[in-house]
Design a protein around this motif. Structure first.
Motif, PDB file in Angstrom:
ATOM      1  N   LEU A 145       8.133   1.744  -1.678  1.00 53.11           N
ATOM      2  CA  LEU A 145       7.570   0.545  -1.051  1.00 53.11           C
ATOM      3  C   LEU A 145       7.294  -0.554  -2.080  1.00 53.11           C
ATOM      4  CD1 LEU A 145       4.996   2.078   1.479  1.00 53.11           C
ATOM      5  CD2 LEU A 145       7.148   0.952   2.030  1.00 53.11           C
ATOM      6  N   LEU A 146       6.678  -0.169  -3.184  1.00 52.53           N
ATOM      7  CA  LEU A 146       6.284  -1.175  -4.174  1.00 52.53           C
ATOM      8  C   LEU A 146       7.470  -1.707  -4.979  1.00 52.53           C
ATOM      9  CD1 LEU A 146       2.909   0.332  -5.432  1.00 52.53           C
ATOM     10  CD2 LEU A 146       3.241  -1.691  -3.996  1.00 52.53           C
TER      11      LEU A 146
ATOM     12  N   SER B 218     -11.593  -1.306  -8.895  1.00 55.86           N
ATOM     13  CA  SER B 218     -11.626  -2.710  -8.497  1.00 55.86           C
ATOM     14  C   SER B 218     -11.352  -2.889  -7.012  1.00 55.86           C
ATOM     15  CB  SER B 218     -10.590  -3.509  -9.302  1.00 55.86           C
ATOM     16  OG  SER B 218     -10.936  -3.537 -10.664  1.00 55.86           O
ATOM     17  N   GLY B 219     -10.985  -1.818  -6.350  1.00 52.69           N
ATOM     18  CA  GLY B 219     -10.702  -1.937  -4.921  1.00 52.69           C
ATOM     19  C   GLY B 219     -10.577  -0.587  -4.262  1.00 52.69           C
ATOM     20  N   PHE B 220     -10.514  -0.612  -2.955  1.00 54.94           N
ATOM     21  CA  PHE B 220     -10.522   0.600  -2.144  1.00 54.94           C
ATOM     22  C   PHE B 220      -9.623   0.366  -0.942  1.00 54.94           C
ATOM     23  CE2 PHE B 220     -12.865   4.477  -1.030  1.00 54.94           C
ATOM     24  CZ  PHE B 220     -12.636   4.565   0.333  1.00 54.94           C
ATOM     25  N   LEU B 221      -8.616   1.197  -0.758  1.00 54.33           N
ATOM     26  CA  LEU B 221      -7.656   0.991   0.317  1.00 54.33           C
ATOM     27  C   LEU B 221      -7.311   2.324   0.968  1.00 54.33           C
ATOM     28  CD1 LEU B 221      -6.055  -1.560   1.337  1.00 54.33           C
ATOM     29  CD2 LEU B 221      -4.152  -0.724  -0.046  1.00 54.33           C
ATOM     30  N   LEU B 222      -7.242   2.325   2.291  1.00 59.11           N
ATOM     31  CA  LEU B 222      -6.844   3.536   2.997  1.00 59.11           C
ATOM     32  C   LEU B 222      -5.329   3.724   2.921  1.00 59.11           C
ATOM     33  CD1 LEU B 222      -9.124   3.369   6.161  1.00 59.11           C
ATOM     34  CD2 LEU B 222      -9.428   4.766   4.116  1.00 59.11           C
TER      35      LEU B 222
ATOM     36  N   ALA C  33       2.851  -1.688   4.099  1.00 53.14           N
ATOM     37  CA  ALA C  33       3.492  -2.002   2.826  1.00 53.14           C
ATOM     38  C   ALA C  33       3.033  -3.362   2.321  1.00 53.14           C
ATOM     39  CB  ALA C  33       5.008  -1.976   2.984  1.00 53.14           C
ATOM     40  N   GLU C  34       2.890  -4.317   3.234  1.00 53.96           N
ATOM     41  CA  GLU C  34       2.454  -5.659   2.862  1.00 53.96           C
ATOM     42  C   GLU C  34       1.023  -5.637   2.341  1.00 53.96           C
ATOM     43  OE1 GLU C  34       3.868  -4.856   5.740  1.00 53.96           O
ATOM     44  OE2 GLU C  34       5.845  -5.788   5.468  1.00 53.96           O
ATOM     45  N   GLN C  35       0.150  -4.878   3.011  1.00 50.73           N
ATOM     46  CA  GLN C  35      -1.242  -4.777   2.578  1.00 50.73           C
ATOM     47  C   GLN C  35      -1.344  -4.112   1.206  1.00 50.73           C
ATOM     48  OE1 GLN C  35      -2.657  -2.612   6.038  1.00 50.73           O
ATOM     49  NE2 GLN C  35      -3.794  -4.399   6.786  1.00 50.73           N
ATOM     50  N   LEU C  36      -0.529  -3.088   1.000  1.00 45.84           N
ATOM     51  CA  LEU C  36      -0.539  -2.370  -0.279  1.00 45.84           C
ATOM     52  C   LEU C  36      -0.102  -3.287  -1.414  1.00 45.84           C
ATOM     53  CD1 LEU C  36      -0.811   0.290  -1.870  1.00 45.84           C
ATOM     54  CD2 LEU C  36       1.558   0.798  -1.259  1.00 45.84           C
TER      55      LEU C  36
END
Length: 223
Positions: free
Chosen positions: A23-24, A103-107, A112-115
């Motif tokens: 994805l990245l 520095s951040g927290f993500l589920l 893919a765009e949010q990541l």
């Protein structure tokens, strides 16, 4: 063309590592430079690969993500940013991960765009603190009986305006939003934020937010 953001992925599940890598790597400004299978592996490979951002799973065998985050961000002069990824949307993980230096927290179910955008935000030195996460953080501090940690006396090192800016940072406002709230230029806010970090010896605005909660500057009342 600017240098791509170097990313390392730490997760004990191979499919997760490979999925995030695919994805990245489709993003022109992001390059995955390595993978780690657990916290200890992540610490070793950060020293070897010098990534800009580490995507860090919380639950891994051996050294977990929170301990690894603390080690990585605790290295003097380290500029590595940690973005914590987890399937567990629980208050304790939000609090502990950010307190460890993330520095951040993500589920993990983020798109893919949010990541990709999260990686860009964290790499730029901004905090990835959505209003929803900010509210959960405050709830967690309330449950734990905050304030605790740093002495509130340290707030005396800040000017009245800097204290006001710190409070707004802790409430999840961006520099632009703070500028609008205070009716000042965004560059003025950036200057205040920089001075706050220097005076309090903090890495970034995420640590500043945690500091504000721990000293009791921001309280759960009203949230």
């Amino acid at each position: 063309m600017s240098t791509p953001i170097k990313v390392m992925i730490a997760d004990d599940q191979m499919m997760v590592r490979q999925g995030f890598t695919v994805l990245l790597n489709t993003q022109p400004d992001i390059e995955v430079v390595g993978q780690a299978v657990d916290g200890a592996d992540a610490v070793a490979k950060v020293a070897e690969l010098c990534p800009d951002v580490v995507l860090m799973d919380i639950r891994m065998p051996g050294m977990g993500g929170i301990e690894a985050t603390s080690v990585i961000t605790g290295v003097p002069a380290s500029t590595v940013k940690v973005l914590v990824l987890t399937t567990f949307d629980l208050d304790e993980y939000v609090y502990e991960a950010l307190r460890a230096g993330a520095s951040g927290f993500l589920l993990k179910d983020a798109s893919a765009e949010q990541l990709a955008e999260a990686v860009r935000v964290v790499a730029a030195g901004e905090a990835l603190l959505s209003p929803n996460i900010t509210k959960r953080l405050i709830t967690e501090f309330s449950r734990m009986g905050a304030p605790r940690g740093p002495s509130k006396a340290r707030l005396g090192e800040l000017t009245e305006r800097e204290t006001e800016v710190l409070s707004l940072i802790a409430q999840g406002l961006s520099n632009a939003e703070i500028a609008g709230h205070l009716i000042v230029a965004e560059q003025t806010v950036k200057t205040h934020v920089g001075r706050i970090l220097v005076k309090l010896g903090l890495r970034d605005r995420t640590q500043a937010a945690v500091f504000a909660y721990e000293t009791g500057l921001v309280r759960p009342t009203g949230y």
